[in-house]
Design a protein around this motif. Structure first.
Motif, PDB file in Angstrom:
ATOM      1  N   ARG A 331      30.842  37.557  46.978  1.00 57.54           N
ATOM      2  CA  ARG A 331      31.299  36.406  47.783  1.00 57.54           C
ATOM      3  C   ARG A 331      30.124  35.516  48.148  1.00 57.54           C
ATOM      4  O   ARG A 331      30.254  34.277  48.150  1.00 57.54           O
ATOM      5  CB  ARG A 331      32.016  36.908  49.030  1.00 57.54           C
ATOM      6  N   GLY A 334      29.438  33.143  45.559  1.00 63.37           N
ATOM      7  CA  GLY A 334      30.443  32.116  45.340  1.00 63.37           C
ATOM      8  C   GLY A 334      31.485  32.456  44.294  1.00 63.37           C
ATOM      9  O   GLY A 334      32.177  31.553  43.797  1.00 63.37           O
ATOM     10  N   LYS A 335      31.639  33.746  43.951  1.00 63.43           N
ATOM     11  CA  LYS A 335      32.632  34.148  42.958  1.00 63.43           C
ATOM     12  C   LYS A 335      34.035  34.036  43.551  1.00 63.43           C
ATOM     13  O   LYS A 335      34.247  34.267  44.742  1.00 63.43           O
ATOM     14  CB  LYS A 335      32.392  35.575  42.483  1.00 63.43           C
ATOM     15  N   SER A 336      35.002  33.705  42.681  1.00 64.42           N
ATOM     16  CA  SER A 336      36.399  33.625  43.119  1.00 64.42           C
ATOM     17  C   SER A 336      36.937  35.022  43.377  1.00 64.42           C
ATOM     18  O   SER A 336      36.415  36.017  42.856  1.00 64.42           O
ATOM     19  CB  SER A 336      37.248  32.933  42.068  1.00 64.42           C
ATOM     20  N   GLU A 337      38.025  35.071  44.173  1.00 70.48           N
ATOM     21  CA  GLU A 337      38.630  36.376  44.461  1.00 70.48           C
ATOM     22  C   GLU A 337      39.149  37.033  43.182  1.00 70.48           C
ATOM     23  O   GLU A 337      39.078  38.255  43.023  1.00 70.48           O
ATOM     24  CB  GLU A 337      39.756  36.229  45.481  1.00 70.48           C
ATOM     25  N   GLU A 338      39.651  36.238  42.254  1.00 74.00           N
ATOM     26  CA  GLU A 338      40.119  36.788  40.977  1.00 74.00           C
ATOM     27  C   GLU A 338      38.960  37.393  40.192  1.00 74.00           C
ATOM     28  O   GLU A 338      39.063  38.489  39.627  1.00 74.00           O
ATOM     29  CB  GLU A 338      40.786  35.688  40.157  1.00 74.00           C
ATOM     30  N   SER A 339      37.838  36.674  40.147  1.00 77.71           N
ATOM     31  CA  SER A 339      36.665  37.171  39.439  1.00 77.71           C
ATOM     32  C   SER A 339      36.126  38.433  40.107  1.00 77.71           C
ATOM     33  O   SER A 339      35.724  39.389  39.431  1.00 77.71           O
ATOM     34  CB  SER A 339      35.585  36.087  39.423  1.00 77.71           C
ATOM     35  N   ILE A 340      36.139  38.451  41.445  1.00 76.81           N
ATOM     36  CA  ILE A 340      35.659  39.627  42.181  1.00 76.81           C
ATOM     37  C   ILE A 340      36.519  40.840  41.860  1.00 76.81           C
ATOM     38  O   ILE A 340      36.013  41.934  41.587  1.00 76.81           O
ATOM     39  CB  ILE A 340      35.644  39.340  43.691  1.00 76.81           C
ATOM     40  N   LYS A 342      38.285  41.436  39.218  1.00 76.06           N
ATOM     41  CA  LYS A 342      38.048  41.875  37.842  1.00 76.06           C
ATOM     42  C   LYS A 342      36.759  42.674  37.752  1.00 76.06           C
ATOM     43  O   LYS A 342      36.699  43.722  37.094  1.00 76.06           O
ATOM     44  CB  LYS A 342      37.986  40.658  36.917  1.00 76.06           C
TER      45      LYS A 342
END
Length: 457
Positions: A331, A334-340, A342
Protein backbone atom coordinates in the motif's frame (compact mmCIF):
# COMPACT_ATOMS: atom_id res chain seq x y z
CA UNK A 1 4.89 -86.21 -1.87
CA UNK A 2 6.54 -86.95 -5.18
CA UNK A 3 9.18 -84.42 -6.28
CA UNK A 4 7.33 -84.26 -9.59
CA UNK A 5 4.01 -83.23 -8.07
CA UNK A 6 2.54 -80.44 -6.01
CA UNK A 7 -0.72 -79.73 -4.26
CA UNK A 8 -2.72 -76.51 -4.59
CA UNK A 9 -0.96 -74.87 -1.64
CA UNK A 10 2.58 -75.52 -2.76
CA UNK A 11 5.09 -78.36 -2.61
CA UNK A 12 7.60 -79.41 0.00
CA UNK A 13 9.87 -80.63 -2.81
CA UNK A 14 10.60 -79.85 -6.43
CA UNK A 15 12.89 -80.96 -9.21
CA UNK A 16 14.99 -78.80 -11.52
CA UNK A 17 16.97 -79.86 -14.58
CA UNK A 18 18.50 -78.37 -17.69
CA UNK A 19 17.01 -79.16 -21.08
CA UNK A 20 19.45 -80.91 -23.42
CA UNK A 21 19.48 -80.53 -27.16
CA UNK A 22 18.92 -76.78 -27.58
CA UNK A 23 20.94 -75.85 -30.71
CA UNK A 24 22.79 -72.59 -31.33
CA UNK A 25 20.10 -69.93 -31.60
CA UNK A 26 20.06 -67.59 -34.59
CA UNK A 27 18.05 -64.45 -35.40
CA UNK A 28 14.49 -65.34 -36.37
CA UNK A 29 14.43 -68.71 -34.59
CA UNK A 30 11.21 -69.71 -32.84
CA UNK A 31 12.31 -70.51 -29.29
CA UNK A 32 9.09 -72.29 -28.38
CA UNK A 33 9.59 -74.71 -31.28
CA UNK A 34 13.26 -75.24 -30.40
CA UNK A 35 12.29 -76.04 -26.80
CA UNK A 36 9.47 -78.33 -27.91
CA UNK A 37 11.86 -80.18 -30.21
CA UNK A 38 14.40 -80.81 -27.45
CA UNK A 39 12.66 -84.08 -26.58
CA UNK A 40 11.78 -83.24 -22.98
CA UNK A 41 8.21 -83.97 -21.99
CA UNK A 42 6.85 -80.79 -20.47
CA UNK A 43 3.79 -80.85 -18.21
CA UNK A 44 1.18 -78.38 -17.05
CA UNK A 45 2.55 -76.37 -14.14
CA UNK A 46 6.21 -76.62 -15.16
CA UNK A 47 8.26 -73.42 -15.07
CA UNK A 48 10.77 -72.82 -17.87
CA UNK A 49 13.81 -70.69 -17.06
CA UNK A 50 15.20 -69.26 -20.28
CA UNK A 51 18.54 -67.45 -20.42
CA UNK A 52 18.08 -63.99 -21.89
CA UNK A 53 21.01 -64.46 -24.30
CA UNK A 54 19.12 -66.91 -26.49
CA UNK A 55 16.04 -64.70 -26.39
CA UNK A 56 18.14 -61.75 -27.56
CA UNK A 57 19.72 -63.82 -30.33
CA UNK A 58 16.34 -65.08 -31.57
CA UNK A 59 15.01 -61.51 -31.58
CA UNK A 60 18.00 -60.17 -33.50
CA UNK A 61 19.34 -58.05 -30.67
CA UNK A 62 22.91 -58.52 -31.95
CA UNK A 63 24.40 -55.20 -33.04
CA UNK A 64 27.68 -54.17 -34.63
CA UNK A 65 29.74 -52.37 -32.02
CA UNK A 66 33.43 -51.73 -32.33
CA UNK A 67 33.14 -49.93 -28.97
CA UNK A 68 31.09 -51.67 -26.26
CA UNK A 69 31.04 -48.44 -24.24
CA UNK A 70 29.07 -46.70 -26.99
CA UNK A 71 26.49 -49.49 -26.91
CA UNK A 72 26.22 -49.15 -23.13
CA UNK A 73 25.71 -45.39 -23.54
CA UNK A 74 22.87 -46.01 -25.97
CA UNK A 75 21.10 -48.40 -23.57
CA UNK A 76 21.60 -46.25 -20.46
CA UNK A 77 18.88 -44.05 -18.99
CA UNK A 78 20.66 -43.13 -15.73
CA UNK A 79 24.10 -43.77 -14.26
CA UNK A 80 23.68 -45.05 -10.72
CA UNK A 81 27.32 -45.68 -9.79
CA UNK A 82 30.72 -45.71 -11.42
CA UNK A 83 34.08 -47.13 -10.36
CA UNK A 84 36.82 -47.05 -12.97
CA UNK A 85 35.47 -48.61 -16.15
CA UNK A 86 32.58 -50.32 -14.32
CA UNK A 87 29.20 -48.64 -14.55
CA UNK A 88 26.00 -49.61 -12.76
CA UNK A 89 23.17 -48.05 -14.72
CA UNK A 90 19.43 -48.05 -15.20
CA UNK A 91 18.75 -49.30 -18.72
CA UNK A 92 15.85 -48.72 -21.08
CA UNK A 93 14.01 -51.75 -19.66
CA UNK A 94 14.08 -50.12 -16.21
CA UNK A 95 16.62 -52.62 -14.82
CA UNK A 96 19.54 -51.43 -12.67
CA UNK A 97 22.55 -53.54 -13.57
CA UNK A 98 26.16 -53.50 -14.70
CA UNK A 99 26.87 -52.22 -18.22
CA UNK A 100 23.12 -51.91 -19.02
CA UNK A 101 23.07 -55.65 -19.73
CA UNK A 102 25.20 -55.20 -22.88
CA UNK A 103 27.16 -58.45 -23.35
CA UNK A 104 30.21 -58.99 -25.53
CA UNK A 105 30.50 -62.73 -24.72
CA UNK A 106 28.92 -65.59 -26.68
CA UNK A 107 28.58 -63.35 -29.70
CA UNK A 108 30.80 -62.88 -32.81
CA UNK A 109 33.78 -60.53 -32.56
CA UNK A 110 32.87 -56.93 -33.31
CA UNK A 111 29.30 -57.38 -32.08
CA UNK A 112 27.50 -57.09 -28.75
CA UNK A 113 24.31 -58.60 -27.47
CA UNK A 114 21.59 -56.33 -26.06
CA UNK A 115 18.86 -57.46 -23.69
CA UNK A 116 15.45 -58.27 -25.19
CA UNK A 117 13.50 -55.14 -26.01
CA UNK A 118 10.55 -56.28 -23.85
CA UNK A 119 11.46 -59.37 -21.77
CA UNK A 120 7.90 -59.82 -20.48
CA UNK A 121 6.58 -59.90 -24.05
CA UNK A 122 9.32 -62.39 -24.94
CA UNK A 123 8.23 -64.66 -22.08
CA UNK A 124 4.59 -64.43 -23.18
CA UNK A 125 5.52 -65.42 -26.73
CA UNK A 126 7.39 -68.52 -25.53
CA UNK A 127 4.54 -69.50 -23.20
CA UNK A 128 1.91 -69.12 -25.91
CA UNK A 129 4.09 -70.93 -28.45
CA UNK A 130 4.46 -73.93 -26.13
CA UNK A 131 0.72 -73.94 -25.47
CA UNK A 132 0.08 -74.00 -29.23
CA UNK A 133 2.81 -76.56 -29.99
CA UNK A 134 2.57 -78.97 -27.05
CA UNK A 135 -0.79 -78.11 -25.51
CA UNK A 136 0.77 -77.47 -22.10
CA UNK A 137 0.31 -74.54 -19.74
CA UNK A 138 3.68 -73.57 -18.30
CA UNK A 139 5.21 -70.55 -16.66
CA UNK A 140 8.15 -68.86 -18.38
CA UNK A 141 10.86 -66.78 -16.73
CA UNK A 142 13.51 -64.98 -18.81
CA UNK A 143 16.67 -64.72 -16.70
CA UNK A 144 19.85 -62.70 -16.64
CA UNK A 145 22.85 -62.53 -14.33
CA UNK A 146 23.02 -59.72 -11.78
CA UNK A 147 25.36 -58.60 -9.04
CA UNK A 148 23.63 -57.41 -5.86
CA UNK A 149 24.26 -54.52 -3.47
CA UNK A 150 25.90 -55.61 -0.21
CA UNK A 151 26.48 -59.19 -1.49
CA UNK A 152 29.48 -60.72 -3.26
CA UNK A 153 28.99 -62.91 -6.32
CA UNK A 154 26.45 -63.11 -9.11
CA UNK A 155 23.11 -64.86 -9.43
CA UNK A 156 20.38 -65.17 -12.02
CA UNK A 157 17.24 -63.08 -11.58
CA UNK A 158 14.02 -62.71 -13.54
CA UNK A 159 13.94 -59.90 -16.11
CA UNK A 160 10.85 -61.22 -17.92
CA UNK A 161 7.99 -63.50 -16.91
CA UNK A 162 4.69 -64.88 -18.13
CA UNK A 163 2.26 -67.15 -16.35
CA UNK A 164 4.23 -66.92 -13.08
CA UNK A 165 3.29 -65.21 -9.86
CA UNK A 166 6.45 -63.14 -9.70
CA UNK A 167 5.74 -61.86 -6.18
CA UNK A 168 4.17 -63.81 -3.32
CA UNK A 169 2.64 -61.28 -0.94
CA UNK A 170 2.48 -62.82 2.54
CA UNK A 171 1.51 -59.61 4.31
CA UNK A 172 -1.54 -60.03 6.49
CA UNK A 173 -0.71 -63.64 7.34
CA UNK A 174 1.11 -65.02 10.36
CA UNK A 175 4.27 -67.02 10.91
CA UNK A 176 4.52 -70.40 12.68
CA UNK A 177 4.38 -68.62 16.05
CA UNK A 178 1.35 -66.52 15.22
CA UNK A 179 3.33 -63.32 14.69
CA UNK A 180 1.82 -61.06 12.01
CA UNK A 181 3.69 -60.74 8.70
CA UNK A 182 3.70 -57.06 7.83
CA UNK A 183 6.55 -56.70 5.33
CA UNK A 184 7.09 -60.10 3.72
CA UNK A 185 6.79 -60.11 -0.06
CA UNK A 186 8.73 -63.00 -1.62
CA UNK A 187 10.36 -62.53 -5.06
CA UNK A 188 9.26 -65.95 -6.32
CA UNK A 189 10.40 -65.39 -9.91
CA UNK A 190 13.91 -64.48 -8.76
CA UNK A 191 14.07 -67.59 -6.58
CA UNK A 192 13.06 -69.72 -9.56
CA UNK A 193 15.68 -68.02 -11.74
CA UNK A 194 18.42 -68.74 -9.19
CA UNK A 195 17.38 -72.39 -8.93
CA UNK A 196 17.63 -72.78 -12.70
CA UNK A 197 21.05 -71.15 -12.79
CA UNK A 198 22.44 -73.99 -10.66
CA UNK A 199 21.83 -76.50 -13.44
CA UNK A 200 22.09 -74.44 -16.62
CA UNK A 201 25.75 -73.52 -16.23
CA UNK A 202 27.39 -70.43 -17.69
CA UNK A 203 29.40 -72.12 -20.42
CA UNK A 204 27.85 -75.57 -20.78
CA UNK A 205 25.47 -74.71 -23.60
CA UNK A 206 22.33 -75.41 -21.55
CA UNK A 207 20.35 -72.17 -21.77
CA UNK A 208 16.96 -73.54 -20.61
CA UNK A 209 16.02 -75.22 -17.33
CA UNK A 210 12.74 -76.66 -16.05
CA UNK A 211 11.34 -76.58 -12.53
CA UNK A 212 8.67 -79.17 -11.74
CA UNK A 213 6.71 -79.48 -8.52
CA UNK A 214 5.85 -75.81 -7.97
CA UNK A 215 2.71 -75.55 -10.08
CA UNK A 216 1.16 -73.25 -7.46
CA UNK A 217 3.45 -70.53 -8.82
CA UNK A 218 2.03 -70.92 -12.34
CA UNK A 219 -1.18 -69.20 -13.41
CA UNK A 220 -3.81 -70.78 -15.63
CA UNK A 221 -3.11 -74.37 -14.55
CA UNK A 222 -6.12 -76.68 -14.08
CA UNK A 223 -6.21 -79.06 -11.14
CA UNK A 224 -7.07 -82.76 -11.27
CA UNK A 225 -10.80 -81.98 -11.22
CA UNK A 226 -10.47 -79.76 -14.28
CA UNK A 227 -10.89 -76.52 -12.38
CA UNK A 228 -9.03 -73.54 -13.73
CA UNK A 229 -7.00 -71.06 -11.73
CA UNK A 230 -9.38 -68.33 -10.71
CA UNK A 231 -6.60 -65.77 -10.91
CA UNK A 232 -5.92 -66.45 -14.55
CA UNK A 233 -8.22 -68.16 -17.03
CA UNK A 234 -5.26 -68.94 -19.24
CA UNK A 235 -4.90 -65.58 -20.93
CA UNK A 236 -1.27 -64.76 -20.26
CA UNK A 237 -1.92 -61.16 -21.23
CA UNK A 238 -3.23 -60.64 -17.71
CA UNK A 239 0.19 -61.34 -16.16
CA UNK A 240 2.03 -58.56 -14.38
CA UNK A 241 5.34 -59.88 -15.62
CA UNK A 242 8.78 -59.33 -14.14
CA UNK A 243 8.30 -55.58 -14.42
CA UNK A 244 6.55 -55.84 -11.05
CA UNK A 245 9.91 -56.80 -9.51
CA UNK A 246 11.47 -53.44 -10.35
CA UNK A 247 11.19 -51.19 -7.31
CA UNK A 248 9.89 -47.72 -8.13
CA UNK A 249 12.23 -44.78 -7.68
CA UNK A 250 10.02 -43.42 -4.92
CA UNK A 251 10.29 -46.64 -2.90
CA UNK A 252 13.97 -47.36 -3.57
CA UNK A 253 15.83 -46.54 -0.34
CA UNK A 254 19.20 -47.21 -2.01
CA UNK A 255 18.70 -45.06 -5.09
CA UNK A 256 20.96 -42.35 -3.65
CA UNK A 257 24.32 -43.49 -2.40
CA UNK A 258 27.36 -42.70 -4.57
CA UNK A 259 28.78 -39.53 -6.04
CA UNK A 260 26.75 -40.08 -9.19
CA UNK A 261 23.62 -40.63 -7.14
CA UNK A 262 24.30 -37.46 -5.16
CA UNK A 263 24.41 -35.55 -8.43
CA UNK A 264 21.12 -37.22 -9.30
CA UNK A 265 19.70 -36.08 -5.96
CA UNK A 266 20.70 -32.52 -6.74
CA UNK A 267 19.06 -32.83 -10.16
CA UNK A 268 15.90 -34.25 -8.58
CA UNK A 269 15.66 -31.38 -6.07
CA UNK A 270 12.61 -29.51 -7.33
CA UNK A 271 10.44 -26.65 -6.11
CA UNK A 272 7.16 -28.19 -4.95
CA UNK A 273 4.18 -25.87 -4.51
CA UNK A 274 1.36 -28.33 -3.76
CA UNK A 275 1.41 -30.80 -0.89
CA UNK A 276 -0.76 -33.61 0.41
CA UNK A 277 -2.15 -33.57 3.93
CA UNK A 278 0.22 -36.32 5.04
CA UNK A 279 2.18 -35.24 8.13
CA UNK A 280 5.91 -34.60 7.88
CA UNK A 281 8.26 -36.69 10.02
CA UNK A 282 10.16 -34.21 12.23
CA UNK A 283 13.05 -36.66 12.35
CA UNK A 284 13.44 -36.44 8.57
CA UNK A 285 13.68 -32.63 8.80
CA UNK A 286 16.29 -32.89 11.54
CA UNK A 287 18.33 -35.26 9.40
CA UNK A 288 18.18 -32.66 6.62
CA UNK A 289 19.39 -30.02 9.09
CA UNK A 290 22.30 -32.33 9.95
CA UNK A 291 23.21 -32.36 6.25
CA UNK A 292 22.79 -28.59 6.01
CA UNK A 293 25.33 -27.82 8.72
CA UNK A 294 28.08 -29.73 6.88
CA UNK A 295 28.31 -26.83 4.39
CA UNK A 296 31.52 -24.79 4.21
CA UNK A 297 31.69 -21.57 6.22
CA UNK A 298 34.29 -18.80 6.80
CA UNK A 299 36.64 -18.70 9.80
CA UNK A 300 35.52 -22.16 11.05
CA UNK A 301 32.18 -20.64 12.05
CA UNK A 302 28.71 -22.22 12.13
CA UNK A 303 26.47 -19.49 10.72
CA UNK A 304 23.33 -21.61 10.25
CA UNK A 305 20.27 -21.78 12.46
CA UNK A 306 17.01 -23.49 11.49
CA UNK A 307 13.75 -22.55 13.18
CA UNK A 308 11.30 -25.43 12.72
CA UNK A 309 7.62 -24.49 12.81
CA UNK A 310 5.98 -27.79 13.70
CA UNK A 311 2.69 -26.54 15.15
CA UNK A 312 -0.14 -25.08 13.06
CA UNK A 313 -0.44 -22.21 15.55
CA UNK A 314 3.18 -21.13 15.05
CA UNK A 315 2.85 -21.26 11.27
CA UNK A 316 -0.41 -19.31 11.24
CA UNK A 317 0.92 -16.63 13.59
CA UNK A 318 4.02 -16.08 11.46
CA UNK A 319 2.26 -16.09 8.11
CA UNK A 320 -0.54 -13.77 9.29
CA UNK A 321 2.00 -11.27 10.62
CA UNK A 322 4.07 -11.48 7.42
CA UNK A 323 0.93 -11.00 5.29
CA UNK A 324 -0.05 -7.88 7.20
CA UNK A 325 3.47 -6.44 6.86
CA UNK A 326 3.55 -7.21 3.16
CA UNK A 327 0.15 -5.60 2.54
CA UNK A 328 1.29 -2.46 4.40
CA UNK A 329 4.44 -2.29 2.23
CA UNK A 330 2.46 -2.71 -0.99
CA UNK A 331 0.00 0.00 0.00
CA UNK A 332 2.88 2.36 0.70
CA UNK A 333 4.12 1.53 -2.80
CA UNK A 334 0.74 2.64 -4.19
CA UNK A 335 -0.36 -0.81 -5.42
CA UNK A 336 -4.07 -1.36 -6.09
CA UNK A 337 -6.08 -3.64 -3.82
CA UNK A 338 -6.49 -6.07 -6.73
CA UNK A 339 -2.74 -6.14 -7.33
CA UNK A 340 -2.10 -6.59 -3.60
CA UNK A 341 -4.52 -9.53 -3.40
CA UNK A 342 -2.83 -11.21 -6.37
CA UNK A 343 0.63 -10.81 -4.85
CA UNK A 344 -0.47 -12.05 -1.45
CA UNK A 345 -1.88 -15.21 -3.04
CA UNK A 346 1.65 -16.05 -4.16
CA UNK A 347 2.44 -16.77 -0.55
CA UNK A 348 -0.07 -19.63 -0.43
CA UNK A 349 2.73 -22.16 -0.96
CA UNK A 350 3.85 -21.43 2.63
CA UNK A 351 0.33 -21.35 4.06
CA UNK A 352 -0.64 -24.66 2.45
CA UNK A 353 2.49 -26.54 3.55
CA UNK A 354 2.17 -28.86 6.58
CA UNK A 355 5.63 -27.87 7.84
CA UNK A 356 7.81 -24.75 7.65
CA UNK A 357 11.47 -24.13 8.36
CA UNK A 358 13.02 -20.69 8.60
CA UNK A 359 16.80 -20.74 7.97
CA UNK A 360 18.57 -17.93 9.79
CA UNK A 361 22.04 -16.45 9.37
CA UNK A 362 24.13 -15.57 12.39
CA UNK A 363 27.38 -13.61 12.05
CA UNK A 364 29.04 -14.95 15.19
CA UNK A 365 32.76 -15.17 14.52
CA UNK A 366 32.74 -12.66 11.68
CA UNK A 367 35.49 -10.05 11.43
CA UNK A 368 35.04 -6.27 11.46
CA UNK A 369 37.54 -4.34 9.34
CA UNK A 370 36.28 -0.80 9.68
CA UNK A 371 35.73 -0.08 5.98
CA UNK A 372 32.67 -0.72 3.86
CA UNK A 373 34.42 -2.72 1.15
CA UNK A 374 35.92 -5.37 3.40
CA UNK A 375 33.00 -5.46 5.81
CA UNK A 376 30.65 -5.96 2.84
CA UNK A 377 32.78 -8.82 1.53
CA UNK A 378 32.81 -10.37 5.01
CA UNK A 379 29.02 -10.48 5.12
CA UNK A 380 28.89 -11.86 1.58
CA UNK A 381 31.09 -14.79 2.65
CA UNK A 382 28.60 -15.64 5.36
CA UNK A 383 25.65 -15.29 2.99
CA UNK A 384 27.33 -17.68 0.53
CA UNK A 385 27.83 -20.17 3.38
CA UNK A 386 24.16 -19.78 4.27
CA UNK A 387 23.17 -20.52 0.67
CA UNK A 388 25.32 -23.66 0.69
CA UNK A 389 23.61 -24.79 3.90
CA UNK A 390 20.14 -24.18 2.49
CA UNK A 391 20.99 -26.12 -0.68
CA UNK A 392 22.25 -29.04 1.42
CA UNK A 393 18.99 -28.85 3.37
CA UNK A 394 16.82 -28.93 0.24
CA UNK A 395 18.75 -31.80 -1.34
CA UNK A 396 18.59 -33.81 1.90
CA UNK A 397 14.82 -33.26 2.05
CA UNK A 398 14.57 -34.67 -1.48
CA UNK A 399 16.53 -37.70 -0.28
CA UNK A 400 13.90 -38.12 2.45
CA UNK A 401 11.20 -38.12 -0.28
CA UNK A 402 9.94 -34.73 0.89
CA UNK A 403 9.10 -31.88 -1.44
CA UNK A 404 10.19 -28.33 -0.63
CA UNK A 405 10.00 -24.75 -1.83
CA UNK A 406 12.39 -22.03 -0.71
CA UNK A 407 10.56 -18.67 -0.57
CA UNK A 408 12.43 -15.41 0.13
CA UNK A 409 9.55 -13.57 1.86
CA UNK A 410 10.95 -13.57 5.43
CA UNK A 411 13.92 -11.52 4.22
CA UNK A 412 11.62 -8.57 3.54
CA UNK A 413 10.20 -8.41 7.07
CA UNK A 414 12.95 -9.69 9.33
CA UNK A 415 11.90 -7.62 12.34
CA UNK A 416 8.39 -9.05 12.14
CA UNK A 417 9.71 -12.62 11.90
CA UNK A 418 12.08 -12.14 14.80
CA UNK A 419 9.30 -10.68 16.95
CA UNK A 420 6.71 -13.37 16.20
CA UNK A 421 9.17 -16.25 16.63
CA UNK A 422 11.03 -14.71 19.55
CA UNK A 423 14.42 -14.81 17.84
CA UNK A 424 17.59 -13.02 18.98
CA UNK A 425 18.34 -9.70 17.31
CA UNK A 426 21.41 -11.15 15.56
CA UNK A 427 19.46 -13.86 13.73
CA UNK A 428 18.65 -12.86 10.13
CA UNK A 429 15.82 -14.95 8.58
CA UNK A 430 16.93 -15.98 5.09
CA UNK A 431 13.63 -16.97 3.54
CA UNK A 432 11.34 -19.82 4.53
CA UNK A 433 11.17 -23.42 3.32
CA UNK A 434 7.77 -25.04 2.77
CA UNK A 435 8.03 -28.78 3.37
CA UNK A 436 5.62 -31.64 2.70
CA UNK A 437 4.81 -34.66 0.61
CA UNK A 438 4.35 -33.63 -3.05
CA UNK A 439 0.74 -33.75 -4.24
CA UNK A 440 1.95 -34.92 -7.64
CA UNK A 441 5.14 -35.89 -9.42
CA UNK A 442 6.91 -32.82 -10.84
CA UNK A 443 7.04 -32.43 -14.58
CA UNK A 444 10.18 -32.84 -16.65
CA UNK A 445 12.85 -30.28 -15.90
CA UNK A 446 13.84 -27.96 -18.73
CA UNK A 447 17.32 -28.94 -19.80
CA UNK A 448 20.16 -26.48 -19.29
CA UNK A 449 23.42 -26.72 -21.18
CA UNK A 450 26.17 -26.44 -18.57
CA UNK A 451 28.53 -25.00 -21.16
CA UNK A 452 26.32 -21.92 -21.40
CA UNK A 453 27.28 -21.09 -17.82
CA UNK A 454 31.02 -21.70 -18.21
CA UNK A 455 33.84 -19.33 -19.13
CA UNK A 456 37.34 -20.78 -19.52
CA UNK A 457 40.46 -18.67 -19.19
Amino acid sequence: MSPDSADSTGSAAYRVWALPGIPEVRPGDDLAKLIAASGSALADGDVLLVTSKIVSKAEGRIVEAADREAAIDAETVRVVARRGALRIVENRQGLVMAAAGVDASNTPAGTVLLLPEDPDASARAIREGLRDTLGVTVGVVVTDTFGRPWRAGLTDVAIGAAGVRVLDDLRGGTDAYGNPLSATVVATADELAAAGDLVKGKAAGRPVAVVRGLSHTVTGVRDGAGNGDAADSGDSGTDEGARALVRSARDDMFRLGTSEAVREAVAQRRTVRAFTGEPVDPGAVRRAVAAAVTAPAPHHTTPWRFVLLESPASRTALLDAMRDAWIADLRRDGKSEESIAKRVRRGDVLRNAPYLAVPCLVMDGSHTYGDARRDGAEREMFVVAMGAGVQNFLVALAGERLGSAWVSSTMFCRDVVREVLGLPAGWDPMGAVAIGHPAQEPGARTGRDAEAFVEVR
